[in-house]
Enzyme design. Structure first.
Site, mmCIF file in Angstrom:
data_model
loop_
_atom_site.group_PDB
_atom_site.id
_atom_site.type_symbol
_atom_site.label_atom_id
_atom_site.label_comp_id
_atom_site.label_asym_id
_atom_site.label_seq_id
_atom_site.Cartn_x
_atom_site.Cartn_y
_atom_site.Cartn_z
ATOM 1 N N GLY A 1 0.759 -1.237 0.000
ATOM 2 C CA GLY A 1 0.000 0.000 0.000
ATOM 3 C C GLY A 1 0.790 1.288 0.000
ATOM 4 N N GLU B 1 3.979 -6.703 1.706
ATOM 5 C CA GLU B 1 3.509 -7.071 0.354
ATOM 6 C C GLU B 1 3.481 -5.867 -0.575
ATOM 7 O OE1 GLU B 1 -0.439 -8.475 1.176
ATOM 8 O OE2 GLU B 1 0.222 -10.355 2.053
ATOM 9 N N PRO B 2 4.610 -5.186 -0.761
ATOM 10 C CA PRO B 2 4.593 -3.999 -1.611
ATOM 11 C C PRO B 2 4.450 -4.375 -3.078
ATOM 12 C CG PRO B 2 6.846 -4.538 -1.050
ATOM 13 C CD PRO B 2 5.971 -5.512 -0.294
ATOM 14 N N GLY B 3 3.744 -3.568 -3.821
ATOM 15 C CA GLY B 3 3.628 -3.771 -5.259
ATOM 16 C C GLY B 3 4.050 -2.502 -5.966
ATOM 17 N N ARG B 4 3.162 -1.517 -5.866
ATOM 18 C CA ARG B 4 3.353 -0.245 -6.569
ATOM 19 C C ARG B 4 4.724 0.400 -6.297
ATOM 20 N NH1 ARG B 4 -1.003 2.779 -8.112
ATOM 21 N NH2 ARG B 4 -2.281 1.656 -6.602
ATOM 22 N N CYS C 1 -13.250 3.601 -28.170
ATOM 23 C CA CYS C 1 -14.549 4.247 -28.283
ATOM 24 C C CYS C 1 -15.215 4.401 -26.926
ATOM 25 C CB CYS C 1 -15.427 3.450 -29.234
ATOM 26 S SG CYS C 1 -14.597 3.168 -30.797
ATOM 27 N N GLU C 2 -14.595 5.164 -26.053
ATOM 28 C CA GLU C 2 -15.133 5.473 -24.722
ATOM 29 C C GLU C 2 -14.613 6.863 -24.354
ATOM 30 O OE1 GLU C 2 -16.926 3.369 -22.670
ATOM 31 O OE2 GLU C 2 -16.656 1.511 -23.790
ATOM 32 N N TYR D 1 0.221 -1.829 -12.075
ATOM 33 C CA TYR D 1 -1.179 -1.802 -12.489
ATOM 34 C C TYR D 1 -1.309 -1.227 -13.903
ATOM 35 C CZ TYR D 1 -1.401 -2.724 -7.551
ATOM 36 O OH TYR D 1 -1.189 -3.265 -6.328
HETATM 37 C C1 LIG Z 1 -2.933 -5.099 -4.071
HETATM 38 C C2 LIG Z 1 -2.419 -5.727 -2.828
HETATM 39 C C3 LIG Z 1 -1.113 -5.444 -2.387
HETATM 40 C C4 LIG Z 1 -0.194 -4.471 -3.063
HETATM 41 O O1 LIG Z 1 -0.611 -3.139 -2.940
HETATM 42 P P1 LIG Z 1 0.338 -1.970 -3.422
HETATM 43 O O2 LIG Z 1 -0.461 -0.747 -3.161
HETATM 44 O O3 LIG Z 1 0.624 -2.154 -4.867
HETATM 45 O O4 LIG Z 1 1.585 -2.013 -2.596
HETATM 46 C C5 LIG Z 1 -0.665 -6.121 -1.270
HETATM 47 N N1 LIG Z 1 -1.453 -7.014 -0.609
HETATM 48 C C6 LIG Z 1 -2.704 -7.282 -1.003
HETATM 49 C C7 LIG Z 1 -3.502 -8.273 -0.249
HETATM 50 C C8 LIG Z 1 -3.231 -6.662 -2.127
HETATM 51 O O5 LIG Z 1 -4.487 -6.934 -2.503
#
Ligand SMILES: *Cc1c(COP(=O)(O)O)cnc(C)c1O
Length: 418
Positions: A239, A273-276, A342-343, A371
Site C-alpha cells: 500500500g 507485500e509492496p507492489g506499486r 470508443c469510450e 497496475y
Molecule cells: C494489491 C495488494 C497489495 C499491493 O498493494 P500496493 O499498493 O501495490 O503495494 C498487497 N497485498 C494485497 C492483499 C493486495 O491486494
C-alpha cells in the site's frame, strides 16, 4: 531515484535510447528498467534488515515472469491473489515457502493448487473460506498454514476504489470478531495458525494509517497469545504510495522505521507485500502520437495506446506525467491526451500543458510500471502491447506484442454456423 533520463534531449532507459527501442519493437510498449526495479526492492528490503522479515512482492501490480524472476532472484517472495498468479510465481522460480495467498474469492481448484504446492500461508478472508480450506486440506491429507486477514477499520486516506481496510470494504474479517474466528480455527484439524494479516489499501501517502493498523494488530496478537494461539508472522500488506505528480509519500526507510519502532520485541517475522512502490516508477508506457485534433477550444493529442493498455486514468482519474521521448524544444501545447478507444473515459491526461507534440512523435507515459500491463485488456480487439526490459545497455522483449491470431485464440464457431 530511477533510470529514465534525458541524454542530449533523448529519453534513455539506463543506457539505451527509448527511441531506438521503439524503432525495433514498434509502439505502444511497456518499458521497464531492471536497475530501477532492483534498487527499489533493495532499498525496501534493506530498510527492514534490523528485524526478521520477508518482502512478498504483490504480483498483481506487475506479473510478468521476467519481473517476478528478477525480484525472486533478489530474495523476494510473492503475494498472490489467484491460481494464475501462483503459476506465474512458480514459473519465476519462487520457492513455495515464500508465497502468501490473499483474496476474498479463492476458488476450490485454486485452493487445491496452493495446498499441493505447500505455500507459506493462506490469508483467510471469511469464516466460510476457512472451513473450505480445512475441508480440502483434510481430503488431500495435507495441512494448511493460515493467517486471518483482519479488517482493522482504519481509513488510509486514499482513493475510495483502492481503500480496503475500512469496515465497509469487502476485505478481511472485522478485527473485533477475528478473535472468535481464531478460536474456531484452532479447533480445525487441518489448519495451522501461524499469523495475522492485513492490507488497508493502495497508494497511501501517509504513515499514520500504517502505524494505527499495526497498533491494532499488536493488541490482537497480545489477545491471541493469552489464549495460547501462536503468532509467528505479522503480514502488514502493501500500500505504500509513490510520486505520480506532487504526492510526497514517506520514503521506504521512513515507513520501515515507523513500523519497526512498533514491531520490535513482538517476536514475529514481518511480511510486507509492496507492489506499486517496487515497480510503479520502474516502468513507462511508450506510445506514438497519431493525430493532433483541434476540438472546440482545445487540442486532442490522439495516441496509439488506450485505456485497454493503461486503465488507471479511466478507472481512478489518476495522473501520469507525459514526457516527450525526444525533446524538440519547439514550444508548448495545451490539451487532452487521448487514446483510440470508443469510450470517453479513454484518456491519459486532461487539459495538460505539454511539449508541442506533432504526428509521429513518441511520448512516454511515466510511472506506468504498476497496475499497467497487468490490468490491460483486449477491449476494441486491440492486441496487448509488448513489454521490454532494459538491463544496462541491452534491451530484452519480455513479452511479445500479441498478434491478430492471438486475439481469437480459443474462439470457435459452432458447426451449424459454418
Ligand atoms: C494489491 C495488494 C497489495 C499491493 O498493494 P500496493 O499498493 O501495490 O503495494 C498487497 N497485498 C494485497 C492483499 C493486495 O491486494
Amino acid at each position: 531515484m530511477n533510470y529514465f533520463n534525458y541524454v542530449n534531449n533523448r529519453l534513455s532507459c539506463e543506457n539505451v535510447s527509448v527511441a531506438s527501442i521503439a524503432e525495433t519493437v514498434g509502439t505502444p510498449f511497456y518499458l521497464y528498467s531492471h536497475k530501477t526495479l532492483m534498487r527499489h526492492f533493495e532499498v525496501f528490503d534493506q530498510a527492514f534488515s534490523p528485524i526478521p522479515h520477508r518482502i512478498c512482492f504483490s504480483a498483481k501490480a506487475n506479473s510478468n515472469v521476467a519481473i517476478l524472476r528478477a525480484l525472486v532472484k533478489a530474495g523476494a517472495g510473492v503475494d498472490i491473489v489467484s491460481g494464475g498468479e501462483l503459476f506465474r510465481a512458480l514459473q519465476a522460480g519462487c520457492p513455495p515457502d515464500r508465497i502468501v495467498y490473499s483474496g476474498v474469492g479463492k476458488r476450490d481448484d485454486e485452493i487445491v493448487f496452493a495446498l499441493e504446492k505447500d505455500i507459506l500461508m493462506f490469508n483467510i478472508e471469511s469464516p466460510q473460506e476457512l472451513a473450505v480450506i480445512n475441508d480440502m486440506a483434510g481430503r488431500l491429507g495435507l495441512r494448511a498454514r493460515i493467517s486471518i486477514r483482519v479488517n482493522p477499520d482504519v481509513n488510509p486516506h486514499t482513493h475510495p476504489h483502492i481503500s480496503t481496510g475500512l469496515r465497509e470494504n469487502k476485505f478481511g474479517i472485522d478485527i473485533e470478531q477475528s478473535l472468535e474466528y481464531y478460536r474456531q480455527a484452532r479447533e480445525l484439524s487441518n489448519i495451522d495458525i501461524i499469523g495475522v494479516a492485513c492490507h488497508i489499501g493502495s497508494q497511501i501517502t501517509d504513515i499514520a494509517p500504517f502505524v494505527d493498523t499495526l497498533d491494532r494488530l499488536k493488541k490482537l496478537i497480545g489477545l491471541l497469545r493469552q489464549q495460547g494461539i501462536d503468532v509467528r508472522y505479522l503480514d502488514l500488506g502493501g500500500g505504500l504510495g509513490i510520486t505520480y505528480n506532487k504526492e510526497a509519500p514517506p520514503h521506504p526507510t521512513e515507513y520501515a522505521s515507523a513500523l519497526m519502532a512498533e514491531a520490535t520485541n513482538l517476536g514475529v517475522t514481518l511480511i510486507l507485500e509492496p507492489g506499486r512502490v517496487i515497480v510503479g516508477n520502474a516502468g513507462v508506457l511508450v506510445t506514438k502520437v497519431l493525430y493532433i485534433k483541434e476540438g472546440g477550444d482545445k487540442h486532442f493529442i490522439v495516441v496509439d495506446a488506450g485505456m485497454n493498455d493503461l486503465a488507471r486514468p479511466s478507472l481512478y482519474g489518476s495522473y501520469h506525467e507525459i514526457q516527450p521521448v525526444i525533446r524538440q524544444g519547439t514550444g508548448r501545447l495545451r490539451g487532452d491526451v487521448v487514446g483510440p478507444i470508443c469510450e470517453s473515459t479513454d484518456f491519459f491526461a486532461k487539459n495538460r500543458d505539454l511539449d508541442a507534440f506533432k504526428r509521429g512523435d513518441l511520448a512516454a507515459v511515466m510511472s506506468a510500471g504498476a497496475y499497467g500491463f497487468s490490468m490491460s485488456s483486449n477491449y476494441n480487439s486491440r492486441p496487448r502491447v509488448a513489454e521490454v526490459m532494459v538491463i544496462d545497455d541491452e534491451f530484452f522483449i519480455i513479452r511479445n506484442r500479441e498478434s491478430y491470431d492471438d486475439l481469437i485464440r480459443g474462439e470457435a464457431v459452432p458447426e451449424s454456423l459454418r
